[in-house]
Design a protein around this motif. Structure first.
Motif, PDB file in Angstrom:
ATOM      1  N   ASN A  73       0.822  -1.209   0.000  1.00 10.59           N
ATOM      2  CA  ASN A  73       0.000   0.000   0.000  1.00 10.59           C
ATOM      3  C   ASN A  73       0.858   1.262   0.000  1.00 10.59           C
ATOM      4  OD1 ASN A  73      -2.815   1.156   0.290  1.00 10.59           O
ATOM      5  ND2 ASN A  73      -1.807   2.082   2.042  1.00 10.59           N
ATOM      6  N   LEU A  74       1.944   1.258   0.773  1.00  6.15           N
ATOM      7  CA  LEU A  74       2.810   2.438   0.807  1.00  6.15           C
ATOM      8  C   LEU A  74       3.498   2.659  -0.530  1.00  6.15           C
ATOM      9  CD1 LEU A  74       4.412   2.089   4.362  1.00  6.15           C
ATOM     10  CD2 LEU A  74       2.602   3.654   3.634  1.00  6.15           C
ATOM     11  N   TRP A  75       3.869   1.562  -1.209  1.00  2.75           N
ATOM     12  CA  TRP A  75       4.478   1.703  -2.536  1.00  2.75           C
ATOM     13  C   TRP A  75       3.471   2.300  -3.516  1.00  2.75           C
ATOM     14  CZ3 TRP A  75       3.999   0.198  -7.587  1.00  2.75           C
ATOM     15  CH2 TRP A  75       5.142   0.257  -8.383  1.00  2.75           C
ATOM     16  N   ASN A  76       2.246   1.771  -3.506  1.00  2.17           N
ATOM     17  CA  ASN A  76       1.203   2.308  -4.381  1.00  2.17           C
ATOM     18  C   ASN A  76       0.865   3.752  -4.030  1.00  2.17           C
ATOM     19  OD1 ASN A  76       0.741   0.019  -6.031  1.00  2.17           O
ATOM     20  ND2 ASN A  76      -0.474  -0.943  -4.430  1.00  2.17           N
ATOM     21  N   LEU A  77       0.893   4.071  -2.732  1.00  2.00           N
ATOM     22  CA  LEU A  77       0.623   5.435  -2.293  1.00  2.00           C
ATOM     23  C   LEU A  77       1.654   6.404  -2.851  1.00  2.00           C
ATOM     24  CD1 LEU A  77      -0.959   7.410  -0.457  1.00  2.00           C
ATOM     25  CD2 LEU A  77       0.578   6.740   1.411  1.00  2.00           C
ATOM     26  N   SER A  78       2.919   5.986  -2.859  1.00  2.00           N
ATOM     27  CA  SER A  78       3.978   6.860  -3.388  1.00  2.00           C
ATOM     28  C   SER A  78       3.784   7.119  -4.879  1.00  2.00           C
ATOM     29  CB  SER A  78       5.352   6.234  -3.130  1.00  2.00           C
ATOM     30  OG  SER A  78       5.546   5.060  -3.903  1.00  2.00           O
ATOM     31  N   ALA A 102      12.551   4.378   3.512  1.00  2.00           N
ATOM     32  CA  ALA A 102      11.704   4.369   2.320  1.00  2.00           C
ATOM     33  C   ALA A 102      12.208   3.353   1.296  1.00  2.00           C
ATOM     34  CB  ALA A 102      11.664   5.769   1.710  1.00  2.00           C
ATOM     35  N   VAL A 103      13.525   3.256   1.141  1.00  4.75           N
ATOM     36  CA  VAL A 103      14.106   2.273   0.223  1.00  4.75           C
ATOM     37  C   VAL A 103      13.797   0.854   0.691  1.00  4.75           C
ATOM     38  CG1 VAL A 103      16.258   1.352  -0.712  1.00  4.75           C
ATOM     39  CG2 VAL A 103      15.942   3.827  -0.542  1.00  4.75           C
ATOM     40  N   TRP A 104      13.916   0.630   1.993  1.00  5.28           N
ATOM     41  CA  TRP A 104      13.628  -0.703   2.545  1.00  5.28           C
ATOM     42  C   TRP A 104      12.178  -1.101   2.284  1.00  5.28           C
ATOM     43  CZ3 TRP A 104      10.406  -1.987   6.793  1.00  5.28           C
ATOM     44  CH2 TRP A 104      10.471  -3.335   7.165  1.00  5.28           C
ATOM     45  N   ILE A 105      11.261  -0.157   2.452  1.00 11.21           N
ATOM     46  CA  ILE A 105       9.845  -0.443   2.194  1.00 11.21           C
ATOM     47  C   ILE A 105       9.633  -0.763   0.718  1.00 11.21           C
ATOM     48  CG2 ILE A 105       7.536   0.581   2.115  1.00 11.21           C
ATOM     49  CD1 ILE A 105       8.311   2.132   4.664  1.00 11.21           C
ATOM     50  N   HIS A 113      10.274  -4.754  -6.180  1.00 11.95           N
ATOM     51  CA  HIS A 113       9.981  -3.640  -7.082  1.00 11.95           C
ATOM     52  C   HIS A 113      11.090  -2.592  -7.024  1.00 11.95           C
ATOM     53  CE1 HIS A 113       5.857  -5.181  -7.354  1.00 11.95           C
ATOM     54  NE2 HIS A 113       5.647  -4.307  -8.327  1.00 11.95           N
ATOM     55  N   GLY A 114      11.434  -2.204  -5.799  1.00 13.93           N
ATOM     56  CA  GLY A 114      12.348  -1.082  -5.648  1.00 13.93           C
ATOM     57  C   GLY A 114      11.604   0.231  -5.828  1.00 13.93           C
ATOM     58  N   ILE A 115      12.335   1.308  -5.973  1.00 13.09           N
ATOM     59  CA  ILE A 115      11.725   2.634  -6.116  1.00 13.09           C
ATOM     60  C   ILE A 115      11.081   2.743  -7.485  1.00 13.09           C
ATOM     61  CG2 ILE A 115      12.135   5.117  -6.074  1.00 13.09           C
ATOM     62  CD1 ILE A 115      14.602   4.553  -4.351  1.00 13.09           C
ATOM     63  N   ALA A 116       9.858   3.253  -7.522  1.00 19.67           N
ATOM     64  CA  ALA A 116       9.145   3.421  -8.788  1.00 19.67           C
ATOM     65  C   ALA A 116       9.681   4.627  -9.553  1.00 19.67           C
ATOM     66  CB  ALA A 116       7.653   3.583  -8.533  1.00 19.67           C
ATOM     67  N   ILE A 117       9.702   4.517 -10.877  1.00 23.09           N
ATOM     68  CA  ILE A 117      10.208   5.608 -11.724  1.00 23.09           C
ATOM     69  C   ILE A 117       9.423   6.905 -11.517  1.00 23.09           C
ATOM     70  CG2 ILE A 117      10.411   6.370 -14.132  1.00 23.09           C
ATOM     71  CD1 ILE A 117      11.326   3.539 -14.819  1.00 23.09           C
ATOM     72  N   PRO A 118       8.066   6.879 -11.417  1.00 20.71           N
ATOM     73  CA  PRO A 118       7.362   8.146 -11.178  1.00 20.71           C
ATOM     74  C   PRO A 118       7.763   8.817  -9.868  1.00 20.71           C
ATOM     75  CG  PRO A 118       5.867   6.263 -10.992  1.00 20.71           C
ATOM     76  CD  PRO A 118       7.120   5.774 -11.617  1.00 20.71           C
ATOM     77  N   VAL A 119       8.128   8.030  -8.862  1.00 21.24           N
ATOM     78  CA  VAL A 119       8.585   8.613  -7.596  1.00 21.24           C
ATOM     79  C   VAL A 119       9.924   9.317  -7.804  1.00 21.24           C
ATOM     80  CG1 VAL A 119       9.278   8.099  -5.232  1.00 21.24           C
ATOM     81  CG2 VAL A 119       7.326   6.909  -6.236  1.00 21.24           C
ATOM     82  N   LEU A 120      10.808   8.686  -8.566  1.00 23.98           N
ATOM     83  CA  LEU A 120      12.094   9.334  -8.870  1.00 23.98           C
ATOM     84  C   LEU A 120      11.888  10.631  -9.645  1.00 23.98           C
ATOM     85  CD1 LEU A 120      14.324   6.272  -9.877  1.00 23.98           C
ATOM     86  CD2 LEU A 120      14.413   7.589  -7.759  1.00 23.98           C
TER      87      LEU A 120
END
Length: 443
Positions: free
Chosen positions: A66-71, A255-258, A289-296
């Motif tokens: 959920n936190l990944w999708n939220l980001s 945040a990276v760990w999540i 997954h790692g960090i999503a491109i839109p978040v970057l």
């Protein structure tokens, strides 16, 4: 012990220490760390909302998924909120950002799914498809912003009226382009900007980005301390600098760990294993997954906009105009050109958000960006941007976007109907403006 510059008079130092002794422990802590009380309050409110929704939803909110999708969901609103800060700081408003996002998303969708392939003869998978579509969207956003900014700045039509008209015009244009038809699918490379398993950078790259970000935080603190010494400004205590660095790095690495705790779906893992010839172990194959491109993209935009607002002459002009337009004009600032440039920046940011939102949906729809103007304005105001003009921060606006999206995501998890969600969002916006008014009366 607090460091002070060598040329500070002893009497002044003694007076400062006397004043510090009168403060409470919390007051001394805030003075030493120079933390913004309003920012701390917003972070505290965000944590309360997260914990509250997590408990009410039966433990569904504070999960890696959920936190990944939220980001990812927050990214497009956060990007536009950074531009809305400049608009509101100058005592203007932009009600058209959601509609601009919608029409640009439709243009980019039609360009890559129909025009470039059927008219121009591009083959599917051609790397120029997404580049041309994205460039067309950014240019269109720049032109729309320039048009609205010109009418506001040079024809002296109030921004409220111009952008309210834009809200209707650009939404109608988005519908007219395809008669309300949804355009899909979009280019495979373009879709990476929307996130998903392929639209993320993976675990290893995420840890590298996190470590580099921590190094950047340390260098920024060291550079800031060096600049304070150079210009003989008071220095923060070493413990305060260390604490700020540790907290920032902990937040980044957390945040990276999540992000790395959220695995690919089982079906996609199997397809990947078949395609690459990997044998899936009996317990399953964990691919993060790692960090999503839109978040970057959102973080990059936030850094650039922070630099623009705090380190450039243009940024100082924006805040000067918002603080006192008449004085800024008498000081020789070309207020009209600065105003026009602010709306041009807003148009470009709306284009970037349109690319992320349409890529995430893998489609361009007439409803893209509907009511996003409410979320963007609310994010900026909740983040500390004053409707009276002259003050606001990019970081605050991005945190405000995260707070607004957290409310919406949480209400969806709790099964709250859409009309009631709008009630809550509207109430939060009103309360935020009221709190800003109260705060300014006390300062």
């Amino acid at each position: 012990m607090t460091d002070t510059t060598s040329n500070t008079p002893a009497a002044d130092t003694g007076a400062d220490r006397a004043r510090e002794s009168e403060l409470s422990p919390v007051g001394r802590f805030l003075k030493a760390t120079e933390l913004d009380i309003r920012m701390l309050g917003m972070v505290g409110a965000l944590l309360v909302i997260w914990v509250g929704i997590h408990l009410l939803s039966g433990g569904l909110f504070l999960t890696p998924r959920n936190l990944w999708n939220l980001s990812v969901q927050t990214s497009s609103v956060a990007i536009m909120a950074t531009g809305m800060v400049l608009v509101i700081v100058m005592r203007n408003i932009d009600l058209s950002v959601g509609s601009v996002e919608g029409v640009i998303g439709m243009v980019m969708g039609v360009a890559q799914a129909e025009f470039l392939i059927r008219v121009m003869g591009f083959q599917l998978g051609n790397p120029w498809i997404w580049i041309i579509a994205l460039a067309a969207g950014v240019v269109l956003g720049l032109m729309i912003g320039a048009l609205q900014g010109f009418i506001i700045a040079y024809l002296e039509v109030p921004a409220f009226i111009v952008t309210l008209g834009g809200l209707l015009i650009w939404r109608g244009m988005a519908w007219l382009m395809t008669s309300g038809r949804t355009v899909a699918p979009l280019d495979a490379t373009f879709q990476l900007m929307g996130g998903g398993p392929r639209g993320s950078i993976g675990a290893t790259a995420s840890w590298i980005v996190g470590i580099l970000a921590c190094v950047a935080v340390a260098l920024m603190l060291l550079n800031g301390r060096s600049q304070r010494k150079r210009f003989k400004f008071p220095l923060r205590p070493v413990w305060a600098e260390t604490l700020l660095g540790v907290v920032a790095c902990a937040a980044i690495l957390g945040a990276v760990w999540i992000a790395n705790s959220y695995p690919w779906p089982i079906g996609i893992v199997r397809q990947y294993a078949q395609r690459t010839g990997i044998t899936v172990p009996e317990g399953g194959l964990f691919i993060a997954h790692g960090i999503a491109i839109p978040v970057l993209i959102a973080v990059t935009v936030g850094i650039v906009m922070t630099f623009i607002t705090s380190r450039t002459r243009f940024g100082r002009y924006v805040f000067a105009i918002g603080g006192n337009p008449e004085a800024a004009e008498l000081a020789g600032i070309n207020t009209r050109w600065v105003t026009m440039k602010v709306f041009m920046i807003m148009g470009v940011l709306a284009a970037i958000s349109a690319a992320i939102a349409s890529a995430r949906l893998n489609a361009s729809t007439n409803a893209l960006g509907t009511l996003d103007e409410l979320l963007v304005i609310a994010a900026a105001v909740i983040g500390g941007t004053s409707l009276a003009g002259g003050s606001g921060t990019v970081l605050g606006a991005m945190l405000g976007a995260l707070l607004m999206q957290s409310l919406q995501s949480g209400m969806v998890l709790l099964g709250i109907d859409s009309p009631l969600q709008s009630v809550v969002v509207g109430a939060v916006l009103v309360v935020a403006v009221w709190l800003d008014t109260v705060y300014r009366k006390r300062v």
